[in-house]
Enzyme design. Structure first.
Site, PDB file in Angstrom:
ATOM      1  N   GLY A  46      50.243  39.576  34.703  1.00  0.00           N
ATOM      2  CA  GLY A  46      50.163  39.454  36.165  1.00  0.00           C
ATOM      3  C   GLY A  46      49.250  40.504  36.783  1.00  0.00           C
ATOM      4  O   GLY A  46      48.649  41.336  36.093  1.00  0.00           O
ATOM      5  N   ASP A  79      50.761  43.740  32.026  1.00  0.00           N
ATOM      6  CA  ASP A  79      51.145  42.412  31.540  1.00  0.00           C
ATOM      7  C   ASP A  79      50.161  41.393  32.108  1.00  0.00           C
ATOM      8  O   ASP A  79      49.112  41.781  32.645  1.00  0.00           O
ATOM      9  CB  ASP A  79      52.616  42.094  31.875  1.00  0.00           C
ATOM     10  CG  ASP A  79      52.869  41.981  33.376  1.00  0.00           C
ATOM     11  OD1 ASP A  79      51.897  41.971  34.155  1.00  0.00           O
ATOM     12  OD2 ASP A  79      54.051  41.886  33.759  1.00  0.00           O
ATOM     13  N   LEU A 133      42.761  41.804  32.826  1.00  0.00           N
ATOM     14  CA  LEU A 133      42.585  41.578  31.390  1.00  0.00           C
ATOM     15  C   LEU A 133      43.127  40.195  31.035  1.00  0.00           C
ATOM     16  O   LEU A 133      44.163  39.767  31.541  1.00  0.00           O
ATOM     17  CB  LEU A 133      43.320  42.645  30.586  1.00  0.00           C
ATOM     18  CG  LEU A 133      42.787  44.070  30.766  1.00  0.00           C
ATOM     19  CD1 LEU A 133      43.629  45.059  29.973  1.00  0.00           C
ATOM     20  CD2 LEU A 133      41.322  44.160  30.356  1.00  0.00           C
ATOM     21  N   ASN A 192      47.813  50.807  33.205  1.00  0.00           N
ATOM     22  CA  ASN A 192      46.892  50.732  34.347  1.00  0.00           C
ATOM     23  C   ASN A 192      47.404  51.687  35.418  1.00  0.00           C
ATOM     24  O   ASN A 192      48.619  51.883  35.556  1.00  0.00           O
ATOM     25  CB  ASN A 192      46.859  49.309  34.914  1.00  0.00           C
ATOM     26  CG  ASN A 192      45.897  49.176  36.091  1.00  0.00           C
ATOM     27  OD1 ASN A 192      44.796  49.732  36.073  1.00  0.00           O
ATOM     28  ND2 ASN A 192      46.310  48.461  37.120  1.00  0.00           N
ATOM     29  N   THR A 193      46.503  52.268  36.164  1.00  0.00           N
ATOM     30  CA  THR A 193      46.916  53.074  37.306  1.00  0.00           C
ATOM     31  C   THR A 193      46.510  52.355  38.582  1.00  0.00           C
ATOM     32  O   THR A 193      45.412  51.805  38.689  1.00  0.00           O
ATOM     33  CB  THR A 193      46.320  54.495  37.249  1.00  0.00           C
ATOM     34  OG1 THR A 193      46.711  55.189  38.435  1.00  0.00           O
ATOM     35  CG2 THR A 193      44.810  54.498  37.127  1.00  0.00           C
ATOM     36  N   HIS A 194      47.451  52.370  39.544  1.00  0.00           N
ATOM     37  CA  HIS A 194      47.249  51.624  40.789  1.00  0.00           C
ATOM     38  C   HIS A 194      47.508  52.559  41.969  1.00  0.00           C
ATOM     39  O   HIS A 194      48.502  53.294  41.966  1.00  0.00           O
ATOM     40  CB  HIS A 194      48.215  50.436  40.830  1.00  0.00           C
ATOM     41  CG  HIS A 194      48.088  49.625  42.077  1.00  0.00           C
ATOM     42  ND1 HIS A 194      47.017  48.784  42.306  1.00  0.00           N
ATOM     43  CD2 HIS A 194      48.865  49.544  43.181  1.00  0.00           C
ATOM     44  CE1 HIS A 194      47.156  48.216  43.486  1.00  0.00           C
ATOM     45  NE2 HIS A 194      48.271  48.664  44.054  1.00  0.00           N
TER      46      HIS A 194
HETATM   47  C1  GRF Z   1      41.909  54.859  41.458  1.00  0.00           C
HETATM   48  O1  GRF Z   1      42.526  55.139  42.696  1.00  0.00           O
HETATM   49  C2  GRF Z   1      42.496  53.618  40.844  1.00  0.00           C
HETATM   50  O2  GRF Z   1      43.880  53.504  40.990  1.00  0.00           O
HETATM   51  C3  GRF Z   1      41.772  52.565  41.646  1.00  0.00           C
HETATM   52  O3  GRF Z   1      40.436  53.033  41.678  1.00  0.00           O
HETATM   53  C4  GRF Z   1      40.453  54.451  41.622  1.00  0.00           C
HETATM   54  C5  GRF Z   1      39.600  54.870  40.453  1.00  0.00           C
HETATM   55  O4  GRF Z   1      38.929  56.054  40.697  1.00  0.00           O
HETATM   56  N1  GRF Z   1      41.945  51.245  41.126  1.00  0.00           N
HETATM   57  P1  GRF Z   1      37.912  56.702  39.638  1.00  0.00           P
HETATM   58  O5  GRF Z   1      36.886  55.646  39.296  1.00  0.00           O
HETATM   59  O6  GRF Z   1      38.694  57.134  38.433  1.00  0.00           O
HETATM   60  O7  GRF Z   1      37.304  57.869  40.349  1.00  0.00           O
END
Ligand code: GRF
Length: 216
Positions: free
Chosen positions: A157, A155, A107, A121-123
């Site tokens: 980064g 953020d 972003l 965000n999920t990583h």
């Molecule tokens: C997740 O593991 C996310 O952390 C990563 O891509 C995946 C997304 O999966 N960046 P979906 O599109 O929600 O099935």
């Protein structure tokens, strides 16, 4: 940085509005949508935005009756113009919280200025280990025995923001990137659903690197 959700109240009549940004299959977004059918969840998806028209998650959102939009970098002359358009599209849904769920773009300033502190965000790794686009592959290549997933406040980064929640996943000797990512996503869906719901219902604060959900 101190940030306080301006509307953290379980007593609120309406639920918190989420905008979910996706690039791919959208299974995390679908898990949030499923959870949000229960009014006590405290959040509902106001809109789903993808950066590519062929993101499979768009169809899941449409089938659930959720408004969708596509803001694709290739339709804009440069990154700044795309970022402005993305920020405007997010704003059109008046979100309380923006959730990047498998959104494979960084972003830019326009989105961060408007929604900074309210974007998560999920990583698929235990940050700060293995940031970037290949968190699962990099954990395997690094010989990690335990990896997992992390929800952060976004953020400027790349996967550097304050950590909201994490969950661990064991790496198996015979894991491929796909098998490990599948097990991470099982845990990740639950982590994101639980974390976003708590943030919506209880609010959160950020003091330096420390995020506290609830007790706001
Ligand atoms: C997740 O593991 C996310 O952390 C990563 O891509 C995946 C997304 O999966 N960046 P979906 O599109 O929600 O099935």
């Amino acid at each position: 940085m101190t940030n306080r959700n301006p509307h953290p109240s379980p007593a609120r009549a309406s639920s918190e509005a989420l905008v979910v940004l996706i690039s791919g299959t959208g299974s995390i977004m679908a898990a949030i949508e499923q959870a949000s059918r229960e009014p006590s969840y405290g959040a509902r998806i106001a809109g789903v935005i993808a950066d590519r028209a062929d993101a499979a998650g768009l169809e899941i959102a449409r089938a659930a009756g959720i408004a969708t939009a596509v803001v694709s970098l290739k339709d804009f002359p440069d990154r700044a113009t795309w970022d402005d358009a993305l920020a405007r599209t997010v704003a059109s849904f008046s979100p309380d919280l923006v959730v990047c769920a498998g959104f494979m773009k960084i972003l830019g300033p326009a989105a961060l200025e408007q929604f900074g502190g309210r974007i998560v965000n999920t990583h698929p790794a235990l940050l700060p280990a293995y940031p970037g686009a290949h968190g699962v592959r990099d954990a395997l290549a690094g010989g990690a025995k335990v990896t997992g997933c992390t929800v952060i406040i976004v953020d400027a980064g790349i996967d550097t923001g304050p950590i909201v929640a994490q969950a661990a996943v064991d790496v198996w000797d015979n894991d491929s990137e796909d098998s490990l990512h599948a097990r991470i996503k099982d845990v990740e869906r639950e982590l994101v659903v639980t974390t976003v719901g708590r943030m919506a219902r209880e609010g959160w604060t950020v003091e330096g690197r420390t995020v506290t959900v609830g007790q706001a």
